[in-house]
Design a protein around this motif. Structure first.
Motif, PDB file in Angstrom:
ATOM      1  N   ASP A 153     -12.657  59.730-101.383  1.00 24.63           N
ATOM      2  CA  ASP A 153     -11.364  59.828-102.064  1.00 24.63           C
ATOM      3  C   ASP A 153     -11.312  61.063-102.962  1.00 24.63           C
ATOM      4  N   VAL A 154     -12.378  61.306-103.720  1.00 23.58           N
ATOM      5  CA  VAL A 154     -12.426  62.466-104.618  1.00 23.58           C
ATOM      6  C   VAL A 154     -12.365  63.762-103.816  1.00 23.58           C
ATOM      7  N   GLU A 155     -13.024  63.803-102.675  1.00 27.48           N
ATOM      8  CA  GLU A 155     -12.958  64.995-101.829  1.00 27.48           C
ATOM      9  C   GLU A 155     -11.526  65.250-101.358  1.00 27.48           C
ATOM     10  N   ALA A 156     -10.778  64.187-101.064  1.00 31.55           N
ATOM     11  CA  ALA A 156      -9.416  64.322-100.557  1.00 31.55           C
ATOM     12  C   ALA A 156      -8.388  64.545-101.659  1.00 31.55           C
ATOM     13  N   ASN A 157      -8.605  63.926-102.829  1.00 39.22           N
ATOM     14  CA  ASN A 157      -7.651  64.026-103.929  1.00 39.22           C
ATOM     15  C   ASN A 157      -8.429  63.968-105.243  1.00 39.22           C
ATOM     16  N   PRO A 158      -8.535  65.070-105.941  1.00 39.62           N
ATOM     17  CA  PRO A 158      -9.373  65.117-107.148  1.00 39.62           C
ATOM     18  C   PRO A 158      -8.771  64.468-108.393  1.00 39.62           C
ATOM     19  N   ASP A 159      -7.529  63.984-108.325  1.00 40.08           N
ATOM     20  CA  ASP A 159      -6.925  63.336-109.488  1.00 40.08           C
ATOM     21  C   ASP A 159      -7.468  61.915-109.613  1.00 40.08           C
ATOM     22  N   VAL A 160      -8.102  61.626-110.760  1.00 36.99           N
ATOM     23  CA  VAL A 160      -8.734  60.322-110.977  1.00 36.99           C
ATOM     24  C   VAL A 160      -8.459  59.829-112.392  1.00 36.99           C
ATOM     25  N   ALA A 161      -8.780  58.563-112.610  1.00 39.45           N
ATOM     26  CA  ALA A 161      -8.809  57.993-113.952  1.00 39.45           C
ATOM     27  C   ALA A 161     -10.118  57.229-114.071  1.00 39.45           C
ATOM     28  N   LEU A 162     -10.698  57.280-115.247  1.00 38.18           N
ATOM     29  CA  LEU A 162     -11.952  56.592-115.535  1.00 38.18           C
ATOM     30  C   LEU A 162     -11.728  55.788-116.808  1.00 38.18           C
ATOM     31  N   VAL A 163     -11.990  54.486-116.754  1.00 40.33           N
ATOM     32  CA  VAL A 163     -11.791  53.626-117.921  1.00 40.33           C
ATOM     33  C   VAL A 163     -13.130  53.041-118.339  1.00 40.33           C
ATOM     34  N   VAL A 164     -13.458  53.232-119.617  1.00 40.43           N
ATOM     35  CA  VAL A 164     -14.635  52.635-120.249  1.00 40.43           C
ATOM     36  C   VAL A 164     -14.079  51.689-121.302  1.00 40.43           C
ATOM     37  N   ASP A 165     -14.346  50.376-121.165  1.00 33.82           N
ATOM     38  CA  ASP A 165     -13.791  49.444-122.140  1.00 33.82           C
ATOM     39  C   ASP A 165     -14.661  48.204-122.268  1.00 33.82           C
TER      40      ASP A 165
ATOM     41  N   GLY B 245      -8.220  62.763-115.318  1.00 34.67           N
ATOM     42  CA  GLY B 245      -8.726  64.103-115.108  1.00 34.67           C
ATOM     43  C   GLY B 245      -8.890  64.481-113.665  1.00 34.67           C
ATOM     44  N   ARG B 246      -9.688  65.510-113.478  1.00 32.38           N
ATOM     45  CA  ARG B 246      -9.983  66.057-112.146  1.00 32.38           C
ATOM     46  C   ARG B 246     -11.445  65.801-111.842  1.00 32.38           C
ATOM     47  N   ALA B 247     -11.692  65.398-110.627  1.00 28.74           N
ATOM     48  CA  ALA B 247     -13.055  65.110-110.193  1.00 28.74           C
ATOM     49  C   ALA B 247     -13.498  66.123-109.151  1.00 28.74           C
ATOM     50  N   GLU B 248     -14.793  66.347-109.112  1.00 27.95           N
ATOM     51  CA  GLU B 248     -15.412  67.202-108.098  1.00 27.95           C
ATOM     52  C   GLU B 248     -16.527  66.404-107.447  1.00 27.95           C
ATOM     53  N   ALA B 249     -16.550  66.392-106.130  1.00 26.57           N
ATOM     54  CA  ALA B 249     -17.612  65.731-105.382  1.00 26.57           C
ATOM     55  C   ALA B 249     -18.664  66.772-105.014  1.00 26.57           C
ATOM     56  N   HIS B 250     -19.914  66.483-105.344  1.00 30.78           N
ATOM     57  CA  HIS B 250     -21.024  67.396-105.056  1.00 30.78           C
ATOM     58  C   HIS B 250     -22.004  66.710-104.114  1.00 30.78           C
ATOM     59  N   THR B 251     -22.442  67.416-103.095  1.00 29.16           N
ATOM     60  CA  THR B 251     -23.389  66.825-102.136  1.00 29.16           C
ATOM     61  C   THR B 251     -24.838  67.145-102.473  1.00 29.16           C
ATOM     62  N   THR B 252     -25.057  68.051-103.417  1.00 31.43           N
ATOM     63  CA  THR B 252     -26.425  68.392-103.818  1.00 31.43           C
ATOM     64  C   THR B 252     -26.512  68.455-105.342  1.00 31.43           C
ATOM     65  N   GLY B 253     -27.722  68.378-105.855  1.00 31.90           N
ATOM     66  CA  GLY B 253     -27.951  68.557-107.281  1.00 31.90           C
ATOM     67  C   GLY B 253     -27.971  67.271-108.086  1.00 31.90           C
ATOM     68  N   GLY B 254     -27.726  66.135-107.450  1.00 32.21           N
ATOM     69  CA  GLY B 254     -27.683  64.868-108.174  1.00 32.21           C
ATOM     70  C   GLY B 254     -28.980  64.540-108.892  1.00 32.21           C
TER      71      GLY B 254
END
Length: 152
Positions: A63-75, A92-101
């Motif tokens: 999903d992030v690869e297709a559409n970088p607009d996301v919401a993250l809730v910590v509660d 915000g905006r998300a970026e999907a990374h395949t390396t470096g994790g």
């Protein structure tokens, strides 16, 4: 200077789980519980799976690869009586990374070894409640566009 207040930073450091909302390629929303770390040097959230979990094949990753607009809730709920919910929503905006994790997980002190694939979320809007005031008082602000981090 951080985009988060001192109280928000303290709260985020005390939490382990969040929910990541994404939009699929079919336009339908999805929400998944995720562990997260915050890179306070860049004010970015890092979401990674444990090594071998197949993060890159997950729906949230696609999903992030297709559409970088996301919401993250910590509660959470600080008290039940009186009812005292509190939390922070990051849009915000998300970026999907395949390396470096593995490297970013280790650098940020993850409790487990990260899979190679991981997601970075950069805040654009922050909404919080119950952190610096009453549970029913909201604080909302836009975050100036930050350049995305390069490297791990």
């Amino acid at each position: 200077m951080s985009v988060f207040t001192e109280a928000e930073i303290e709260y985020l450091r005390s939490q382990l789980l969040a929910r990541l909302a994404t939009v699929g390629v079919d336009g339908r929303p999805g929400v998944k519980p995720v562990g997260f770390l915050v890179d306070f040097a860049t004010d970015e959230f890092v979401i990674g799976g444990y090594v071998g979990s197949g993060m890159a094949a997950s729906k949230k990753f696609r999903d992030v690869e297709a559409n970088p607009d996301v919401a993250l809730v910590v509660d959470d709920v600080a008290n039940i009586d009186p009812w005292t919910p509190r939390g922070i929503e990051i849009r915000g905006r998300a970026e999907a990374h395949t390396t470096g994790g593995a490297e970013i997980g280790e650098r940020l002190g993850s409790a487990f070894a990260f899979d190679a694939a991981w997601i970075r979320v950069s805040p654009r809007r922050i909404v919080s409640w119950g952190i610096e005031g009453s549970s029913f008082e909201f604080s909302a602000r836009d975050v100036a566009s930050l350049p995305t981090s390069k490297g791990v």
